[in-house]
Design a protein around this motif. Structure first.
Motif, PDB file in Angstrom:
ATOM      1  N   PRO A 120       1.014  -1.689  -0.006  1.00 50.05           N
ATOM      2  CA  PRO A 120      -0.333   0.241  -0.054  1.00 50.05           C
ATOM      3  C   PRO A 120       1.052   1.433   0.231  1.00 50.05           C
ATOM      4  O   PRO A 120       1.562   1.637   0.619  1.00 50.05           O
ATOM      5  CB  PRO A 120      -0.664  -0.303   1.294  1.00 50.05           C
ATOM      6  CG  PRO A 120      -0.742  -1.936   1.769  1.00 50.05           C
ATOM      7  CD  PRO A 120       0.184  -2.546   1.060  1.00 50.05           C
ATOM      8  N   GLU A 121       0.107   2.317  -0.567  1.00 45.42           N
ATOM      9  CA  GLU A 121       0.876   4.064  -1.234  1.00 45.42           C
ATOM     10  C   GLU A 121       1.346   3.855   0.456  1.00 45.42           C
ATOM     11  O   GLU A 121       2.715   4.370   0.580  1.00 45.42           O
ATOM     12  CB  GLU A 121       0.017   4.984  -1.234  1.00 45.42           C
ATOM     13  CG  GLU A 121       1.155   5.829  -1.575  1.00 45.42           C
ATOM     14  CD  GLU A 121       0.496   6.598  -2.346  1.00 45.42           C
ATOM     15  OE1 GLU A 121       0.251   8.144  -2.657  1.00 45.42           O
ATOM     16  OE2 GLU A 121      -0.998   6.861  -2.464  1.00 45.42           O
ATOM     17  N   HIS A 122       1.294   3.635   1.651  1.00 42.07           N
ATOM     18  CA  HIS A 122       1.309   4.718   3.482  1.00 42.07           C
ATOM     19  C   HIS A 122       2.028   3.706   3.463  1.00 42.07           C
ATOM     20  O   HIS A 122       3.539   4.605   4.177  1.00 42.07           O
ATOM     21  CB  HIS A 122       0.099   4.752   4.126  1.00 42.07           C
ATOM     22  CG  HIS A 122      -0.447   3.172   4.780  1.00 42.07           C
ATOM     23  ND1 HIS A 122      -1.249   2.412   3.570  1.00 42.07           N
ATOM     24  CD2 HIS A 122      -0.513   2.135   5.595  1.00 42.07           C
ATOM     25  CE1 HIS A 122      -1.705   1.121   4.382  1.00 42.07           C
ATOM     26  NE2 HIS A 122      -0.767   1.212   4.952  1.00 42.07           N
ATOM     27  N   VAL A 123       2.293   2.790   3.451  1.00 35.87           N
ATOM     28  CA  VAL A 123       3.418   1.693   3.804  1.00 35.87           C
ATOM     29  C   VAL A 123       4.828   2.544   2.937  1.00 35.87           C
ATOM     30  O   VAL A 123       5.411   2.378   3.180  1.00 35.87           O
ATOM     31  CB  VAL A 123       3.345  -0.266   3.809  1.00 35.87           C
ATOM     32  CG1 VAL A 123       4.161  -0.992   4.373  1.00 35.87           C
ATOM     33  CG2 VAL A 123       2.013  -0.325   4.245  1.00 35.87           C
ATOM     34  N   ARG A 124       4.381   2.579   2.050  1.00 34.08           N
ATOM     35  CA  ARG A 124       5.905   2.702   0.531  1.00 34.08           C
ATOM     36  C   ARG A 124       5.969   4.158   1.230  1.00 34.08           C
ATOM     37  O   ARG A 124       7.559   4.056   1.291  1.00 34.08           O
ATOM     38  CB  ARG A 124       5.274   2.708  -0.791  1.00 34.08           C
ATOM     39  CG  ARG A 124       5.050   1.433  -1.469  1.00 34.08           C
ATOM     40  CD  ARG A 124       5.350   1.231  -2.949  1.00 34.08           C
ATOM     41  NE  ARG A 124       4.228   2.233  -3.181  1.00 34.08           N
ATOM     42  CZ  ARG A 124       2.949   2.600  -3.410  1.00 34.08           C
ATOM     43  NH1 ARG A 124       2.201   1.042  -3.534  1.00 34.08           N
ATOM     44  NH2 ARG A 124       2.388   3.296  -4.383  1.00 34.08           N
ATOM     45  N   GLU A 125       5.489   4.879   1.328  1.00 33.45           N
ATOM     46  CA  GLU A 125       6.093   6.424   2.516  1.00 33.45           C
ATOM     47  C   GLU A 125       6.651   6.117   3.052  1.00 33.45           C
ATOM     48  O   GLU A 125       7.662   6.831   3.448  1.00 33.45           O
ATOM     49  CB  GLU A 125       4.681   7.078   2.329  1.00 33.45           C
ATOM     50  CG  GLU A 125       4.092   7.571   0.529  1.00 33.45           C
ATOM     51  CD  GLU A 125       2.517   8.733   0.936  1.00 33.45           C
ATOM     52  OE1 GLU A 125       2.336   8.922   2.275  1.00 33.45           O
ATOM     53  OE2 GLU A 125       2.443   8.741   0.024  1.00 33.45           O
ATOM     54  N   ALA A 126       5.736   5.918   3.856  1.00 36.31           N
ATOM     55  CA  ALA A 126       6.734   5.121   5.606  1.00 36.31           C
ATOM     56  C   ALA A 126       7.648   4.484   5.745  1.00 36.31           C
ATOM     57  O   ALA A 126       8.705   4.907   6.203  1.00 36.31           O
ATOM     58  CB  ALA A 126       5.413   4.352   6.482  1.00 36.31           C
ATOM     59  N   ALA A 127       8.097   3.947   4.467  1.00 40.49           N
ATOM     60  CA  ALA A 127       9.721   2.787   4.230  1.00 40.49           C
ATOM     61  C   ALA A 127      11.255   3.952   4.182  1.00 40.49           C
ATOM     62  O   ALA A 127      11.433   4.406   4.602  1.00 40.49           O
ATOM     63  CB  ALA A 127       9.316   2.287   3.478  1.00 40.49           C
ATOM     64  N   SER A 128       9.767   5.443   3.184  1.00 43.08           N
ATOM     65  CA  SER A 128      11.012   6.025   2.592  1.00 43.08           C
ATOM     66  C   SER A 128      11.483   7.241   3.599  1.00 43.08           C
ATOM     67  O   SER A 128      12.131   7.401   3.383  1.00 43.08           O
ATOM     68  CB  SER A 128      10.408   6.682   1.098  1.00 43.08           C
ATOM     69  OG  SER A 128      10.639   7.371   0.475  1.00 43.08           O
ATOM     70  N   ALA A 129      10.410   7.518   4.314  1.00 38.74           N
ATOM     71  CA  ALA A 129      10.766   8.950   5.304  1.00 38.74           C
ATOM     72  C   ALA A 129      11.330   7.983   6.078  1.00 38.74           C
ATOM     73  O   ALA A 129      12.914   8.795   6.586  1.00 38.74           O
ATOM     74  CB  ALA A 129       9.541   9.236   5.598  1.00 38.74           C
ATOM     75  N   TYR A 130      11.555   6.493   6.440  1.00 39.49           N
ATOM     76  CA  TYR A 130      12.293   6.134   7.352  1.00 39.49           C
ATOM     77  C   TYR A 130      13.603   6.115   7.018  1.00 39.49           C
ATOM     78  O   TYR A 130      13.927   6.493   7.873  1.00 39.49           O
ATOM     79  CB  TYR A 130      11.238   4.744   8.065  1.00 39.49           C
ATOM     80  CG  TYR A 130      12.347   4.284   9.163  1.00 39.49           C
ATOM     81  CD1 TYR A 130      12.460   4.802  10.519  1.00 39.49           C
ATOM     82  CD2 TYR A 130      12.647   3.003   9.096  1.00 39.49           C
ATOM     83  CE1 TYR A 130      12.821   4.052  11.443  1.00 39.49           C
ATOM     84  CE2 TYR A 130      13.920   2.368  10.512  1.00 39.49           C
ATOM     85  CZ  TYR A 130      14.005   2.833  11.069  1.00 39.49           C
ATOM     86  OH  TYR A 130      14.350   2.499  12.429  1.00 39.49           O
ATOM     87  N   GLU A 131      13.612   5.728   5.808  1.00 40.89           N
ATOM     88  CA  GLU A 131      15.593   5.680   4.926  1.00 40.89           C
ATOM     89  C   GLU A 131      15.882   7.224   5.253  1.00 40.89           C
ATOM     90  O   GLU A 131      16.787   6.946   5.306  1.00 40.89           O
ATOM     91  CB  GLU A 131      15.356   5.059   4.382  1.00 40.89           C
ATOM     92  CG  GLU A 131      14.686   3.410   4.211  1.00 40.89           C
ATOM     93  CD  GLU A 131      16.134   2.830   5.151  1.00 40.89           C
ATOM     94  OE1 GLU A 131      17.122   2.740   4.863  1.00 40.89           O
ATOM     95  OE2 GLU A 131      15.013   2.017   5.680  1.00 40.89           O
TER      96      GLU A 131
END
Length: 111
Positions: A71-82
């Motif tokens: 899901p988009e919110h998971v991809r965004e979370a991974a990107s923000a976290y990295e």
């Protein structure tokens, strides 16, 4: 792809031999496991090992995971976290107070 996982020394030896002798059907060798192409020949090699070693060889069908599968919110979370400022900050603390998914909630959700 086919995932072949071995659980005995003899099965590992034979998996290595298959991978060496038939490199064309091997996608990746991972020590105790190997990914074989999703072809009849790949299935033949996997089934040979399973016939010879029984429960010491586990066979699984594997579908490649693409980022778009999440899901988009998971991809965004991974990107923000990295992209975080402090690499030692755990995700739970990083997500706290931000509009990011809670790790406990993500653990309970199937893709």
């Amino acid at each position: 792809m086919l995932l072949v996982v071995t659980y005995s020394r003899r099965a590992r030896r034979d998996l290595r031999n298959v991978c060496r002798a038939h490199e064309g059907c091997v996608v990746r060798q991972l020590g105790r496991a190997a990914l074989l192409e999703w072809t009849e020949f790949g299935a033949f090699q996997a089934l040979r090992l399973h016939e010879k070693h029984g429960l010491d060889v586990q066979l699984e069908r594997v579908v490649p995971f693409e980022p778009a599968d999440a899901p988009e919110h998971v991809r965004e979370a991974a990107s923000a976290y990295e992209a975080r400022d402090h690499p030692s900050t755990p995700y739970e603390r990083f997500a706290s107070g931000r509009d990011l998914p809670d790790p406990a909630a993500m653990r309970g959700e199937d893709l």
